[in-house]
Scaffold this active site. Structure first.
Site, mmCIF file in Angstrom:
data_model
loop_
_atom_site.group_PDB
_atom_site.id
_atom_site.type_symbol
_atom_site.label_atom_id
_atom_site.label_comp_id
_atom_site.label_asym_id
_atom_site.label_seq_id
_atom_site.Cartn_x
_atom_site.Cartn_y
_atom_site.Cartn_z
ATOM 1 N N LYS A 76 70.411 3.849 23.108
ATOM 2 C CA LYS A 76 69.943 5.238 23.144
ATOM 3 C C LYS A 76 70.804 6.021 22.158
ATOM 4 O O LYS A 76 72.012 5.800 22.058
ATOM 5 C CB LYS A 76 70.111 5.787 24.571
ATOM 6 C CG LYS A 76 69.592 7.204 24.765
ATOM 7 C CD LYS A 76 69.732 7.646 26.227
ATOM 8 C CE LYS A 76 69.162 9.046 26.469
ATOM 9 N NZ LYS A 76 69.291 9.469 27.880
ATOM 10 N N SER A 151 65.091 11.295 30.086
ATOM 11 C CA SER A 151 65.305 11.462 28.656
ATOM 12 C C SER A 151 65.414 10.148 27.882
ATOM 13 O O SER A 151 65.298 10.166 26.656
ATOM 14 C CB SER A 151 66.585 12.262 28.432
ATOM 15 O OG SER A 151 67.710 11.532 28.862
ATOM 16 N N SER A 175 67.227 10.092 34.202
ATOM 17 C CA SER A 175 66.848 9.776 32.817
ATOM 18 C C SER A 175 66.762 8.283 32.473
ATOM 19 O O SER A 175 66.270 7.935 31.409
ATOM 20 C CB SER A 175 67.815 10.450 31.841
ATOM 21 O OG SER A 175 67.448 11.795 31.680
#
Lengths: 484, 95, 480
Positions: A76, A151, A175
């Site tokens: 990420k 997210s 997330s």
């Protein structure tokens, strides 16, 4: 090749069935074919990935023991990667090349994993749909018009579409789990303090936790094995010993007490999702587990409390982005105040600014007690709810999200409705507990996630419970059409 | 809690964010909606409850007093927007 | 109207750790800009603070020394504001639960009056960087080397009633932190900084509105600035005006205080517990071990000096005014074996020449050991006190150790009775008239007249004859 698990790939690499370079090329090819549609990667590191693969092949010949050696993964874009752009999904950091590696990144390097690239995300991890990215929304591999969740939406979509074997994510209020649920993959948010936050760009420091996103619990166990552990650079890193997560995956579930909180059912929960969850619970019963009705009475206060604690911490954490030492700087500032206000005004997106302002307000003179202090107290109540529950049960189960993946643009104009999509995941972060989402029976062709919540540092138990379901059912192995 | 334009201006100034006049109403309305959500906290009786700042009951670990960092100015300033003679430059600060 | 001045001080003492409070970067002073600012000091994304054990130990040491309550549990908080020298946009400090609670120190004023000043609290925090306002195309340069240096902020009660008291208190704290070895006390380099909260009120009335004075980087400026500010406030009130709460900068060149407009804006620091740091818990054993390892404090040292060395109260106070001076004295006295003689030399020749050369004790060209060696030569009669001054000058000039100089310059005292007697005889023979006068003179006038002969003998021996022996011989021969 790209449907194999980490342990299958590790065996193949060691048997000489294929090399890490070949494996890496296969994945890079998939990334180049599919990423323009999905937008799950912000940066692809082709050259470096191939170099890392070559190195891994040499190390494998030398008897390198880590299961992750030569396995292509993605990070990420919230994890700092030395020499590679680390944007955090923000215009603010569009040109930020980190001068150091995050702890998690160096752990994977040491294990010999190959990094394919950095995945898209909601700006500064603030969002539940991945629509808040400076680099545009990520699309759900199961349905182009749907969001992947957020997210960690880029990581979830990339894993679901087989653009990488597994990926890292971070979870502040859901997330990892919510996008795992929306994309039909397995995601684990470890206990707060289990994975070092060093080099992981902070959203809300007392809630943030990095964790693995993979297709199976077995893969998640292999990933967590690399990520977990004490790091002296993070004062909140736990010193507790890291168990062998793979060793207990197959443990028998007879006598397992599963807590089913009444507050996680009914209300805004889609009836079809409830049926899917029930189906999975029945599977556990047939494996010898026992369902126990429990109550987490302060569940409804989770979202309001979270939207004080997280913005308060973020309002302060994001003050360092001021256009002076790194990041976006406005052109021709007329004075210092102008430099600050325009650099930040231009560099941050709307949702980030909203949360900074809410947090600033909640901490400001005259409001601190009513907002911040009150939230800290409710956080205690929520945490006590879980403590009481874990006196009766071994794990808690319920839905990960109240719906399947919603449409892109559907909730974009209404922050509050968007916030409520994390209603089942947020309390876990407030308490600091480990939580997981694993795929169960889809609804209307879209994935549904079952949430597993464990007691502090009981990641091994969660992985075991998740793995046993994945042994008995094949919901986790479904692949989105077009990506098989 | 309903925020006025002037409240938003005050908050935005504290947070050093530029918010244009056109945006003020929309931002005020968004923030007010969020505050309405947040104020559901009022339902909870928190009399006598200790505030919880950290999820775990851990105490601060202490680091040995050793110099472990070397000079990396060149690397750190290679990503800085505006430097000269090793200094970060900002618009003139008047004291 | 009779006005009463009320003063409280906030003192920032940089703790003498090797590395910063939350990072492993060096705290050394004077390096090239930003070469000692690591990613944590620069507030880079994702990096995190870890607390320095030594900073905690030093803060507790201070707390124990002023008999303060030690916070068994203290918490770091963020003080949020934007400023270029504050990289993270917040300063890590302590707010609700400081590491050191209420304590007190005793000050002594010039007239010997002693007063107790309350210390409200002392807390740990990180220092900010420095803004350099020289002209960089009309811009300000920021150097973050100092960012993250550990500070102990020592906050007093508003217990002082005059600038003199404030200075006495500041000096007392200054002396204490150096004694404890937790701060080098260097005010020029900013290791020890004072801010003063000053207000006036009619005697016994309620507290007036205070102004905070900054930029007081010497004790002299502290005293000047307070006196000027008090005058300003009284003039203002008597002219019908009102004092506003604000920060004022002392301008030494103009000898005035002026409002700092840039910081005037009402600050809302939004303190909250730093989520990157956990509560600091001190167990009783640690506090006990710090108590046990406490160095000798000024009061105790002064008492010991006057008792063990037989020094006067004045000498004892002078020699214990700084720990480095006290240590220097003790080391030199140990080598010399004569405390009183050493005290005289340290307070006289040594301090005088260092003052003249503008040097601190740490930069003294003559070490305590070397001074002791020289004094030892007075004690064992190798040289006289007068020749010693000559030797000392040479030592200051870097010509070597006492023995080396005595040898090289042939300054050794003549103690051979035969040799002295020859000189005495020569002098008596050359001054027959004076000898006659002496012998005829009144008993009372003789000692003074003897001086003439001593002078002549010393002159002839180039100062090297042992004065005591010369005296004895002369007396013997003149009365014969």
């Amino acid at each position: 090749m790209y449907n194999k698990t980490i342990s299958e790939l590790a065996r193949g690499l060691r048997a000489g069935d294929f090399s890490s370079v070949e494996l890496t090329r296969t994945y890079l090819k998939r990334v180049s074919s599919f990423n323009s549609g999905l937008n799950s990667f912000v940066t692809v590191c082709e050259e470096q990935a191939l170099q890392e693969a070559e190195l891994a092949d040499q190390r494998l010949k030398g008897g390198h023991t880590s299961l992750l050696a030569g396995i292509p993964i993605a990070h990420k874009d919230i994890f700092c990667t030395q020499g590679i752009k680390t944007s955090c999904g923000s215009k603010m950091l569009d040109k930020f090349v980190a001068p150091y590696d995050a702890h998690v990144v160096s752990q994977f390097k040491q294990a010999g994993a190959v990094m394919l690239g950095k995945t898209n995300m909601d700006e500064f991890a603030m969002g539940s749909s991945n629509e808040n990215s400076f680099y545009g929304p990520v699309r759900n591999p199961w349905k182009e018009s749907a969001v992947p969740g957020g997210s960690s939406g880029g990581s979830a979509a990339a894993v679901a579409a087989r653009l990488c074997v597994a990926a890292t994510g971070t979870d502040t209020g859901g997330s990892i789990r919510q996008p795992a649920s929306f994309c039909g993959i397995t995601g684990l948010k470890p206990t707060y303090g289990r994975v070092s936050r060093y080099g992981m760009i902070a959203f809300a420091s007392s809630l943030d936790q990095g964790g693995p996103m993979a297709r199976t619990a077995e893969d998640a166990a292999a990933m967590l094995q690399v990520m977990a552990g004490f790091d002296g650079r993070d004062s909140t890193s736990a010193e507790a010993a890291v168990p062998d997560y793979s060793a207990t995956l197959g443990d028998d579930l007879r006598g397992l007490r599963i807590g089913v909180p009444k507050e996680y059912f009914g209300g805004g929960l889609d009836a079809n999702i409830e049926a899917s969850i029930q189906l999975a619970l029945n599977e556990y019963v047939s494996m010898g587990a026992e369902l126990v009705d429990i109550s987490l009475p302060n569940t409804h206060l989770g979202v309001p409390t979270y939207y004080v604690v997280a913005p308060a911490e973020c309002s302060s954490n994001l003050s360092r982005f001021d256009g002076v030492r790194f990041g976006h700087r406005c052109s021709e500032p007329k004075d210092l105040e102008d430099l600050y206000k325009r650099s930040r005004g231009e560099g941050f997106g709307a949702e980030v600014k909203r949360r900074i302002m809410i947090g600033t307000y909640a901490l400001s003179a005259g409001y601190y007690d009513a907002y911040y202090l009150k939230a800290q107290k409710i956080r205690h109540l929520i945490s006590d709810d879980f403590r009481a529950a874990f006196n009766q049960v071994d794990v808690i189960m319920g839905p990960t999200a109240p719906s399947t993946a919603f449409g892109i643009g559907e909730k974009a104009d209404d922050p509050v409705t968007m916030y409520l999509s994390d209603i089942y995941t947020i309390a876990v972060n407030l308490a600091g507990l480990p939580g997981m989402s694993i795929p169960v029976q889809p609804v209307g062709g879209m994935p549904v996630g079952l949430q597993l919540i464990g007691n502090y540092f009981e990641e091994a138990k969660l992985l075991n419970v998740a793995h046993r379901l994945q042994q008995e059912t094949d919901w986790h192995s479904a692949s989105p059409a077009g990506f098989e | 809690m309903s925020l006025e334009r002037s409240d938003v201006e005050k908050i935005a100034h504290l947070a050093r964010l530029s918010v244009s006049n056109d945006e003020l109403d929309a931002v005020a309305s968004d923030l007010s909606n969020i505050l309405n959500l947040v104020e559901q906290m009022d339902q909870a009786d928190t009399e006598g409850v200790e505030p919880m700042a950290h999820p775990l009951h851990m105490v601060q670990r202490l680091r040995e007093d050793r110099v472990t960092e070397q000079d990396q100015r060149e690397l750190f300033q290679s990503i800085a927007p505006f430097t000269e003679d090793g200094l970060y430059l900002v618009p003139r600060v008047i004291e | 109207m009779q006005w009463e001045t009320v003063i409280g001080l906030e003192i920032h003492a940089q703790l003498a750790t090797k590395s910063k409070i939350f990072s492993g970067a060096s705290t050394a002073f004077g390096s090239a800009p930003n070469t000692q600012a690591c990613n944590v000091d620069l507030g880079m994304p994702g990096v995190l603070p870890v607390l320095n054990r030594e900073a905690v130990r030093m803060a507790v040491t201070f707390g124990v020394a002023i008999n303060a309550e030690i916070g068994e549990r203290s918490v770091f908080a963020r003080k949020n504001y934007f400023y270029p020298d504050l990289p993270k946009g917040y300063q890590i400090s302590q707010f609700e639960l400081p590491i050191v609670g209420k304590g007190e120190v005793e000050i002594e004023l010039d007239d010997g009056v002693r007063r107790t000043i309350g210390v409200t609290r002392a807390h740990l925090e990180e220092d900010a960087g420095k803004s350099l306002h020289e002209d960089f195309h009309g811009m300000t340069g920021v150097d973050l080397n100092r960012a993250g240096t550990p500070l102990l902020e020592i906050v007093s009660e508003p217990d002082m009633r005059s600038a003199k008291e404030a200075v006495a208190y500041a000096k007392k704290i200054h002396q204490l932190v150096q004694y404890l070895g937790i701060c080098d006390g260097n005010m020029q380099e900013g290791s020890f900084r004072c801010d003063a909260n000053v207000s006036v009120r009619p005697f016994g009335g309620p507290l007036g509105t205070r102004a905070e004075l900054k930029n007081l980087n010497s004790f002299r400026f502290l005293e000047r600035a307070i006196n000027i500010e008090v005058e300003r406030q009284i003039d203002l009130i008597e002219a019908g005006g009102e004092v506003v709460q604000e920060t004022r900068l002392y301008d030494a060149d103009k000898d005035e205080t002026r409002s700092m407009r840039s910081k005037e804006e009402a600050n809302d620091y939004r303190y909250f517990p730093d989520p990157d740091l956990l509560p600091v818990e001190l167990d009783a054993d640690l506090i006990e071990s710090i108590r046990a390892a406490m160095p000798e404090l000024p009061e105790a040292k002064r008492k010991r000096f006057s008792e063990a060395y037989g020094l006067s109260e004045y000498d004892a106070v002078f020699l214990t005014s700084g720990k480095d001076l006290a240590d220097y004295f003790e080391q030199a006295a140990k080598v010399a074996g004569d405390a009183k003689l050493t005290a005289n030399w340290v307070m006289g020749e040594l301090s005088g020449s260092l003052n003249k050369a503008g040097l601190g004790l740490a930069e003294s060209p003559v070490s305590a050991e070397a001074l002791g060696q020289m004094l030892l030569r007075i004690v064992d009669n190798t040289i006289s006190g007068k020749i010693a001054k000559q030797v000392f000058e040479a030592m200051l000039a870097g010509e070597g150790g006492a023995d080396q100089i005595i040898e090289a310059k042939g300054l050794k005292q003549i103690t051979d009775t035969g040799a002295i007697e020859r000189v005495v005889d020569e002098v008596l023979a050359a001054n027959v008239d004076q000898v006659e006068n002496y012998r005829n003179a009144d008993e009372k006038k003789r000692p003074k007249m003897l001086g003439f002969f001593v002078g002549q003998v010393m002159k002839q021996s180039k100062g090297k004859a042992n004065p005591q022996q010369v005296n004895e011989l002369l007396l013997k021969k003149l009365s014969a």
